[in-house]
Write an enzyme that holds these catalytic residues in place. Structure first.
Site, mmCIF file in Angstrom:
data_model
loop_
_atom_site.group_PDB
_atom_site.id
_atom_site.type_symbol
_atom_site.label_atom_id
_atom_site.label_comp_id
_atom_site.label_asym_id
_atom_site.label_seq_id
_atom_site.Cartn_x
_atom_site.Cartn_y
_atom_site.Cartn_z
ATOM 1 N N HIS A 186 0.816 -1.212 0.000
ATOM 2 C CA HIS A 186 0.000 0.000 0.000
ATOM 3 C C HIS A 186 0.845 1.255 0.000
ATOM 4 C CE1 HIS A 186 -3.894 -2.061 0.820
ATOM 5 N NE2 HIS A 186 -4.194 -1.137 -0.050
ATOM 6 N N GLU A 428 -7.793 -12.039 -31.382
ATOM 7 C CA GLU A 428 -6.480 -12.326 -30.792
ATOM 8 C C GLU A 428 -5.953 -13.685 -31.238
ATOM 9 O OE1 GLU A 428 -6.775 -12.276 -26.496
ATOM 10 O OE2 GLU A 428 -8.787 -13.091 -26.522
ATOM 11 N N ASP A 452 -2.038 -11.733 -27.191
ATOM 12 C CA ASP A 452 -2.209 -13.102 -27.659
ATOM 13 C C ASP A 452 -1.999 -13.219 -29.162
ATOM 14 O OD1 ASP A 452 -2.655 -14.825 -25.453
ATOM 15 O OD2 ASP A 452 -4.547 -13.791 -25.099
ATOM 16 N N CYS A 499 -6.811 -3.573 -27.396
ATOM 17 C CA CYS A 499 -6.630 -3.510 -25.944
ATOM 18 C C CYS A 499 -5.387 -4.271 -25.479
ATOM 19 C CB CYS A 499 -7.873 -4.010 -25.220
ATOM 20 S SG CYS A 499 -8.321 -5.682 -25.686
HETATM 21 C C1 PEP Z 1 -4.523 -9.611 -25.323
HETATM 22 O O1 PEP Z 1 -4.366 -10.819 -25.516
HETATM 23 O O2 PEP Z 1 -3.980 -8.718 -26.021
HETATM 24 C C2 PEP Z 1 -5.376 -9.143 -24.224
HETATM 25 C C3 PEP Z 1 -5.648 -7.870 -24.052
HETATM 26 O O3 PEP Z 1 -5.842 -10.083 -23.348
HETATM 27 P P1 PEP Z 1 -4.968 -10.746 -22.174
HETATM 28 O O4 PEP Z 1 -3.652 -9.996 -22.101
HETATM 29 O O5 PEP Z 1 -5.786 -10.590 -20.952
HETATM 30 O O6 PEP Z 1 -4.834 -12.140 -22.645
HETATM 31 MG MG MG Z 2 -5.758 -12.263 -24.631
#
Ligand code: PEP
Ligand code: MG
Length: 584
Positions: A186, A428, A452, A499
């Protein structure tokens, strides 16, 4: 000297050593057992008052969410089982309150220290912090006094508790260095929120630095220099000035639209794991949550969260985000993320195995419960649902059927939900990228999961550090796939985001803007820097640069090219890159 940098930034100042000599707690036998128990109770009461005061003071300084740490410390002092254990020790062994408390709390501290989970393990320090407060009260020893700090002080301590950290005056303290601590302690969390550069894990630092020594602390690299020479001082002063300028510039980005110079608007969103991460997203002006990794609310627990428990968590995020979009990704466990209550058989290749949507389609009850919780929460904000690891059209269609079943159930039960929730999938897996033209007709959006997508495209386990040279977000094969996904999405009239970690990469943001990516979702601290980059681009100029990366031979060539074009104006560098005129 090098430790672990847990809060970035550079601090240059004079050392202020916090001497928290370990308190010598002596065992004494007592006759007046009841008197001793009264002393214990009254020390607990005083500690609770102190913590309540600290909580009130911290709300302004740290915000409600972080101030809560003191409320949870206060609650530890209300734990009846713990209190009676200490009282029984006093009665049975006829010993003094401070020794009984010390012994009892040590049992708990040791228990927590043995837990594998890093976050829970570090809670041992919270117990130590609270119990030391009571012991100091019992022994009449006052807490650390930060009031006579000079300006530009660097705090050096064996350990800093959350209560110590929260009392620190940000206008006087320019850095902190400790011997113990971890990234998720923390104290480190509070240091990051207060923006104080901090390095932890420097053994014996309190013996090596003297009060008043000049110290440089680099909270990003973990480097600490004691009594630096002129050259070092010059270098770090310069580095600090540049950082300050950049940070000031970046804070100015708050509230500005994420739009290129020629009017192409993108959305810059945050990736989160739990509702606790929303504050940070909002502080960094996230335009939405582009990835809520819902599996984090399934982890570190003995049993699956119920529909109601999940509902509360989704609702909390939606309410905090107001009308900004929140993309909840359905459960993505398996691979490197496991939970004890869902049986995943041992596999030769877990990343190629029973994971994410595959596991949900095999455990329909788990999946439907989550979908029902999301649907119920949908009335509280702007939710979107995203399915992970889709590799075939059938998986998508089967998932949509289960979603429809969940909706039908709720309708029958008379429970309200929004019926026009956007459904998207993560792209992905290369098979999904290749048939993204077909998949696009079935969904409202795509989000590209580069983490991924790289591992499956390059056939490189993302956890294998030996192969990290092959795991690159600059590989032209990946960039070609991404370009194809974006075009297929747009041809079908849907929007497309990203993402994976590549979405926050300053060198790749221009490339993806050039390709027409609509949404970028990243770790919150990268958002303002990304907005700055976007606002200084012209999409038209960048299209050609994005296109030229697709013809390059390897990741290194792409990376060097992008470094030269976007980060380094130096002509020699451009020559070294052998761009052969592609930058025009
Ligand atoms: C990804 O695979 O880019 C993703 C955002 O999912 P994670 O990293 O949770 O597998
Ligand atoms: Mg992923």
């Amino acid at each position: 000297m090098k430790g672990l940098g847990v809060s970035p930034g550079i601090g240059i100042g004079k050392a202020f050593i916090i001497d928290k000599r370990s308190i010598n707690i002596i065992k004494n036998y007592v006759n007046d057992v009841e008197g001793e128990i009264d002393r214990l109770k009254s020390a607990f009461e005083t500690a609770k008052e102190q913590l309540n005061e600290l909580y009130n003071k911290s709300i302004d300084k740290l915000g409600e969410k972080e101030a809560q740490i003191f409320k949870s410390h206060e609650m530890m002092l209300e734990d009846d089982t713990f209190i009676s254990e200490v009282e029984n020790r006093i009665k049975d062994e006829k010993i003094n309150a401070e020794f009984a408390l010390h012994e009892t709390s040590n049992v708990y501290i040791e228990m927590f220290q043995k837990i594998e989970d890093e976050y829970l393990r570090e809670r041992a320090e919270d117990i130590r912090d609270v119990m030391n407060r009571v012991i100091r009260i019992l022994m009449g020893i006052f807490s650390v006094d930060f009031s006579d700090l000079d300006e530009n002080s660097i705090i050096v301590a064996k350990d800093l508790t959350p209560s110590d950290t929260a009392q620190i005056d940000r206008t006087k303290v320019v850095a902190m260095i400790t011997e113990v601590g971890g990234k998720t302690s923390h104290a480190a969390i509070i240091a990051r929120i207060m923006g104080i550069p901090t390095v932890v894990g420097l053994n014996d630092i309190t013996d090596k630095i003297k009060d008043g020594d000049m110290v440089i602390c680099d909270g990003k690299t973990g480097k600490v220099l004691i009594n630096p020479n002129k050259k070092q001082l010059f270098y770090y002063n310069n580095k600090k000035n540049i950082e300050d300028e950049i940070n000031n510039e970046l804070r100015n980005q708050i509230g500005l639209p994420s739009v290129t110079k020629d009017g192409f608007a993108v959305s810059l969103s945050a990736n989160i794991g739990t509702p606790n991460d929303v504050d940070m997203a909002l502080q960094n002006d996230a335009e939405g949550i582009g990835l809520f990794r819902s599996e984090f609310i399934f982890m570190n627990r003995e049993r699956q969260p119920t529909e109601d428990e999940q509902f509360e968590q989704y609702k909390e995020v939606l309410v905090m985000m107001g009308d900004k979009p929140v993309i909840i990704r359905t459960l993505d466990i398996g691979g490197d993320k496991n939970v004890p209550y869902i049986d995943i058989p041992k596999e030769m290749n877990p990343f190629l195995g029973y994971r994410a949507i595959r596991l949900c389609l095999g455990n329909v009850e788990v999946f439907r419960t989550q979908l029902r919780a999301i649907l119920r929460a949908s009335v509280y904000g702007n939710v979107k649902i995203m399915l992970p690891m889709i590799s075939t059209m059938k998986e998508l269609k089967d998932s949509k059927k289960i979603l429809q079943q969940a909706k039908d159930e709720l309708t029958k039960e008379g429970i309200k939900f929004k019926d026009d929730i956007e459904i998207g999938i993560m792209i992905e897996i290369p098979s999904a990228a290749i048939i993204s033209d077909l998949l696009a007709k079935e969904v409202d959006f795509f989000s590209i999961g580069t983490n991924d997508l790289i591992q499956y495209t390059m056939a490189v386990d993302r956890m294998n550090s030996k192969l990290s040279h092959l795991y690159s977000q600059y590989h032209p094969a990946l960039l070609r796939l991404i370009k194809g996904i974006i075009d297929n999405a747009h041809n079908a009239g849907i929007w497309v985001g990203m993402c994976g970690e590549a979405a926050g990469d300053p060198k790749l943001i221009p490339v993806f803007v050039g390709m027409g990516l609509d949404e970028f979702s990243m770790n919150s601290p990268s958002i303002l820097r990304s907005r700055y980059i976007v606002r200084n681009l012209s999409k038209k100029d960048i299209e050609l640069i994005a296109k030229s990366t697709l013809d390059m031979e390897n990741a290194l060539e792409v990376e060097e090219y992008l470094s030269c074009v976007f980060a380094d104006e130096n002509e020699n560098c451009l020559k070294r890159c052998k761009i052969r005129g592609k930058q025009e």
